[in-house]
Scaffold this active site. Sequence first.
Site, PDB file in Angstrom:
ATOM      1  N   THR A  73      34.599 -51.197  46.185  1.00  0.00           N
ATOM      2  CA  THR A  73      34.326 -50.305  47.322  1.00  0.00           C
ATOM      3  C   THR A  73      33.202 -49.339  46.990  1.00  0.00           C
ATOM      4  OG1 THR A  73      36.604 -50.498  48.100  1.00  0.00           O
ATOM      5  CG2 THR A  73      35.370 -48.571  48.856  1.00  0.00           C
ATOM      6  N   SER A 198      34.316 -56.641  41.285  1.00  0.00           N
ATOM      7  CA  SER A 198      35.491 -55.789  41.067  1.00  0.00           C
ATOM      8  C   SER A 198      36.400 -56.384  39.998  1.00  0.00           C
ATOM      9  CB  SER A 198      36.248 -55.680  42.395  1.00  0.00           C
ATOM     10  OG  SER A 198      37.474 -55.035  42.202  1.00  0.00           O
ATOM     11  N   HIS A 200      39.796 -55.998  39.465  1.00  0.00           N
ATOM     12  CA  HIS A 200      41.181 -56.430  39.710  1.00  0.00           C
ATOM     13  C   HIS A 200      41.296 -57.758  40.443  1.00  0.00           C
ATOM     14  CE1 HIS A 200      41.913 -55.136  44.022  1.00  0.00           C
ATOM     15  NE2 HIS A 200      40.795 -54.483  43.774  1.00  0.00           N
ATOM     16  N   CYS A 323      43.424 -54.796  52.864  1.00  0.00           N
ATOM     17  CA  CYS A 323      42.935 -53.507  53.356  1.00  0.00           C
ATOM     18  C   CYS A 323      43.148 -53.359  54.848  1.00  0.00           C
ATOM     19  CB  CYS A 323      41.448 -53.349  53.045  1.00  0.00           C
ATOM     20  SG  CYS A 323      41.148 -53.463  51.307  1.00  0.00           S
TER      21      CYS A 323
HETATM   22  N1  PLP Z   1      34.730 -56.516  48.939  1.00  0.00           N
HETATM   23  C1  PLP Z   1      35.540 -57.553  49.102  1.00  0.00           C
HETATM   24  C2  PLP Z   1      35.000 -58.840  49.656  1.00  0.00           C
HETATM   25  C3  PLP Z   1      36.890 -57.457  48.772  1.00  0.00           C
HETATM   26  O1  PLP Z   1      37.700 -58.499  48.952  1.00  0.00           O
HETATM   27  C4  PLP Z   1      37.373 -56.222  48.249  1.00  0.00           C
HETATM   28  C5  PLP Z   1      38.799 -56.039  47.935  1.00  0.00           C
HETATM   29  O2  PLP Z   1      39.664 -56.529  48.622  1.00  0.00           O
HETATM   30  C6  PLP Z   1      36.462 -55.158  48.073  1.00  0.00           C
HETATM   31  C7  PLP Z   1      35.145 -55.345  48.437  1.00  0.00           C
HETATM   32  C8  PLP Z   1      36.895 -53.843  47.537  1.00  0.00           C
HETATM   33  O3  PLP Z   1      37.021 -53.876  46.135  1.00  0.00           O
HETATM   34  P1  PLP Z   1      37.926 -52.790  45.385  1.00  0.00           P
HETATM   35  O4  PLP Z   1      39.348 -53.103  45.739  1.00  0.00           O
HETATM   36  O5  PLP Z   1      37.619 -52.992  43.923  1.00  0.00           O
HETATM   37  O6  PLP Z   1      37.507 -51.446  45.849  1.00  0.00           O
END
Ligand code: PLP
Length: 384
Positions: A73, A198, A200, A323
């Site tokens: 994010t 990312s 995780h 999300c």
């Molecule tokens: N972008 C995509 C395509 C994702 O699937 C996610 C997480 O679900 C993110 C960004 C956000 O990453 P983070 O959870 O490390 O903030």
Amino acid sequence: MKQRIYLDNSATTRVDDLVLEAMLPCFQEKFGNASSVHLFGQEARTVVEEARRSVAELIGADPREVVFTSGGTEADNWALWGMIRGGRGNHIITTAIEHPAILETCKVVESQGAEVTRVSVDSSGRVDPQAIREAIRENTTLISVMHANNETGVIQPIEEISGIARERGIVFHTDAVQSVGKIPVDVDRLGVDLLSLSGHKIHGPKGIGVLYIRKGTRIAPFMTGGSHERKRRAGTENVPAIVGLGAAARLARERLPEMGRRIAELRDHIENEASDRINGVRVNGLEPRLPNITNLSFERLEGEAAVIAMDLDGVAVSTGSACSSGSLEPSHVLMAMGLRPEVVQSSLRFSLCFHNTVQEVDCMLQTLQKVVGRLRKLAKRVSG
Ligand code: PLP
């Protein structure tokens, strides 16, 4: 205790044993601040730089182009704000199927006077590079198109789009949070200037990510403060998480061939068996797709109800992005693909990782068949 099955690896993954093992010494032994000059600081710096090299190797980058962030994010936010504040214009081109980390940030940059064009996708879930070309203006400062979609796994034609951006001298960003560790990702082959990933999603810890910044790309800092990360991202480095991400990157690189073979077969097995055993199943999204995600719609099924029923039976799947789950808004990704609202509401996402086995998938399929049958019968009784 009943076996619990986890098939929601696009939401997050279990930290791998090797990752945890690499992280543990960073809490109490090598706990120094990586910016300190003494030995404690030097030890922390050494492991941070080791991790940076591992991430760089995974994506074909130079380690100096890898900047640690607090996750995907933040990396996405940085790409957008960094180009609005430090780029050559105030127009961004993106797509209708991006993660909220991009789409919601676009709304905020718009509210601050920037302009955003959101290009849609076709029924297969792919963006047309030509539509991106047509959206370019004099003041376009950034094109941001995700590498692979988190709900359908559909892979976008990044090489073509980055070629268009390069021709016009526009910085190109891709959100590769879902593709890194699932398919080969090489920043040069993709032709990207900025790339988000990312920890995780690849068996690393939460709260750590990277913005890859190609050498020479002018982007304003997002976090300001100390001179960490060569003055590009302020904030004391999260050493345990960075080390965890480094270990996860090494593991992901080793396991890529398994992703492409065994996990892709497991995904096909889900699609074939679900279609054989249950009527009215459709696969959302066409090839090329990631090997670990399938998004299926089931006629006359309420997706959210199915997720809850499967959870009660010990099986974790989702209706789409973690999300946006719980919001009861129909998936913006499937809507952009032109699916009817009732088809969108009847969809489930199954996402695999290299820990999953065929036994788990078979067990999930049994539960799925039972749950779909039960919910359809219930819906018929209610409507009848
Ligand atoms: N972008 C995509 C395509 C994702 O699937 C996610 C997480 O679900 C993110 C960004 C956000 O990453 P983070 O959870 O490390 O903030």
